[in-house]
Design a protein around this motif. Structure first.
Motif, mmCIF file in Angstrom:
data_model
loop_
_atom_site.group_PDB
_atom_site.id
_atom_site.type_symbol
_atom_site.label_atom_id
_atom_site.label_comp_id
_atom_site.label_asym_id
_atom_site.label_seq_id
_atom_site.Cartn_x
_atom_site.Cartn_y
_atom_site.Cartn_z
ATOM 1 N N PRO A 251 48.021 41.666 43.544
ATOM 2 C CA PRO A 251 47.616 42.355 42.651
ATOM 3 C C PRO A 251 46.532 41.897 41.726
ATOM 4 N N GLN A 252 46.589 40.731 41.648
ATOM 5 C CA GLN A 252 45.492 39.973 40.853
ATOM 6 C C GLN A 252 44.136 40.294 41.798
ATOM 7 N N ARG A 253 44.245 40.015 42.879
ATOM 8 C CA ARG A 253 42.957 40.062 43.862
ATOM 9 C C ARG A 253 42.331 41.445 43.950
ATOM 10 N N ALA A 254 43.402 42.699 43.996
ATOM 11 C CA ALA A 254 43.040 44.011 43.965
ATOM 12 C C ALA A 254 42.590 44.162 42.789
ATOM 13 N N LEU A 255 43.115 43.603 41.570
ATOM 14 C CA LEU A 255 42.290 43.984 40.004
ATOM 15 C C LEU A 255 41.025 43.442 40.157
ATOM 16 N N LEU A 256 40.806 42.276 40.679
ATOM 17 C CA LEU A 256 39.292 41.512 40.271
ATOM 18 C C LEU A 256 38.417 42.138 41.383
ATOM 19 N N ALA A 257 38.914 43.149 42.360
ATOM 20 C CA ALA A 257 38.000 43.740 43.295
ATOM 21 C C ALA A 257 37.489 44.740 42.809
ATOM 22 N N GLU B 21 41.673 34.720 31.087
ATOM 23 C CA GLU B 21 42.081 33.654 31.963
ATOM 24 C C GLU B 21 43.519 33.813 32.565
ATOM 25 N N ALA B 22 44.344 33.881 31.706
ATOM 26 C CA ALA B 22 45.939 34.086 32.040
ATOM 27 C C ALA B 22 46.026 35.431 32.910
ATOM 28 N N ARG B 23 45.307 36.469 32.771
ATOM 29 C CA ARG B 23 45.565 37.532 33.452
ATOM 30 C C ARG B 23 44.888 37.592 34.947
ATOM 31 N N THR B 24 43.585 36.789 34.974
ATOM 32 C CA THR B 24 42.988 36.648 36.341
ATOM 33 C C THR B 24 43.609 35.523 37.235
ATOM 34 N N GLN C 189 33.518 33.487 37.529
ATOM 35 C CA GLN C 189 33.159 34.511 38.862
ATOM 36 C C GLN C 189 34.190 35.517 38.575
ATOM 37 N N ALA C 190 35.297 35.270 38.225
ATOM 38 C CA ALA C 190 36.193 36.286 38.059
ATOM 39 C C ALA C 190 35.582 37.437 37.130
ATOM 40 N N ILE C 191 35.262 37.147 36.061
ATOM 41 C CA ILE C 191 34.642 37.837 34.814
ATOM 42 C C ILE C 191 33.618 38.638 35.204
ATOM 43 N N ARG C 192 32.639 38.028 36.101
ATOM 44 C CA ARG C 192 31.248 38.767 36.710
ATOM 45 C C ARG C 192 31.718 39.713 37.568
ATOM 46 N N LYS C 193 32.822 39.590 38.381
ATOM 47 C CA LYS C 193 33.224 40.522 39.231
ATOM 48 C C LYS C 193 33.854 41.780 38.616
ATOM 49 N N LEU C 194 34.503 41.577 37.446
ATOM 50 C CA LEU C 194 35.008 42.785 36.642
ATOM 51 C C LEU C 194 33.828 43.390 35.804
ATOM 52 N N TYR C 195 32.824 42.446 35.384
ATOM 53 C CA TYR C 195 32.025 43.301 34.722
ATOM 54 C C TYR C 195 30.409 42.938 35.219
#
Length: 268
Positions: A14-20, A151-154, A164-170
């Motif tokens: 689910p985290q990977r789907a969220l970050l996509a 950070e805990a959520r990603t 890297q995760a934040i840049r994918k989200l925004y």
């Protein structure tokens, strides 16, 4: 064909789907999209299908449920947002001071406090996340500052992965990594620190007794060619990377370590 199976809410699928999902797919629950800090969540179409290579996955529904529970800060396209990470164990007036200085000197639209699950460089863990979040929100009451546990959520632990995760989200937002001069002095110990410098503008704020060590640090020396003069600090967020800027500000000697030592905060 899709295979039906259940995922635990803490699974990484689910985290990977969220970050996509780019932030353009997210829906805000606040009354006004431009409110100071509405809660936002990803907007999935009703018949969303997730693909892994050429195989349909059935974790989409669980991924959606996980993602819709996440409350992340809202950002408009083109904004410049400063990221101040740390354990905030506890948050104090020193954090507030450098945040306000960063908003002004780096010409930031907003600042997000990234309250981390824990510091990989520290042997002892911090207080419980909810306790630290509550303290941070009590201390940092400002219309342009958000306190988040992103950070805990990603599911990321190190700064490079978090960025890297934040840049994918925004993808359409400009981010500046903020840190005190004490962190710059030991920045070369961080995982993938060169990657952070090469991909994210870095704003360094002077801290008591650390200016010399920061300016002579491995990171400062290695990226001396990318240093932005302090007089041009307002340009940092929209500068090409690598780019970093050191600013001198009136300093606060508040310290989480001191507060804990004096009994003003416990990790229980």
């Amino acid at each position: 064909p899709a295979t039906k199976f259940q995922h635990n809410i803490n699974d990484t699928a689910p985290q990977r789907a969220l970050l996509a999902l780019p932030f353009s797919h997210w829906r805000c629950r606040g009354r006004n999209r431009d409110a100071a800090s509405p809660s936002c969540s990803p907007q999935f179409p009703r018949r969303t299908t997730f693909r892994t290579s050429q195989t349909l996955t059935a974790s989409a529904h669980t991924a959606m449920q996980c993602a819709m529970r996440c409350e992340l800060p809202y950002a408009r396209s083109g904004q410049v947002i400063g990221l101040l990470g740390g354990s905030f164990d506890p948050a104090h007036e020193g954090h507030v001071h450098i945040t306000k200085m960063a908003l002004k000197r780096f010409n930031l639209d907003r600042v997000w406090w990234l309250v981390s699950p824990g510091n990989p460089l520290k042997a002892q863990g911090p207080a419980e996340m909810g306790k630290r979040m509550a303290r941070a929100r009590q201390v940092m009451d400002h219309p342009r500052v958000d306190v988040t546990d992103i950070e805990a959520r990603t599911g990321t632990r190190y700064t490079a992965a978090t960025l890297q995760a934040i840049r994918k989200l925004y993808p359409d937002v400009h981010f500046v990594w903020l840190m005190g001069a004490d962190n710059l002095a030991q920045f070369h110990l961080w995982q993938d620190w060169r990657s952070i410098m090469q991909t994210t503008p870095v704003g360094v704020i002077a801290r008591p007794g650390t200016r010399g060590a920061a300016r002579n640090s491995m990171a400062a020396q290695s990226f001396a060619h990318a240093k932005l003069p302090s007089r041009a600090s307002r340009l940092l967020g929209r500068s090409e990377t690598p780019c970093w800027c050191f600013i001198n500000v009136p300093m606060s000697d508040a310290s989480s370590t001191e507060i804990r030592a004096q009994g003003g905060w416990t990790r229980d």
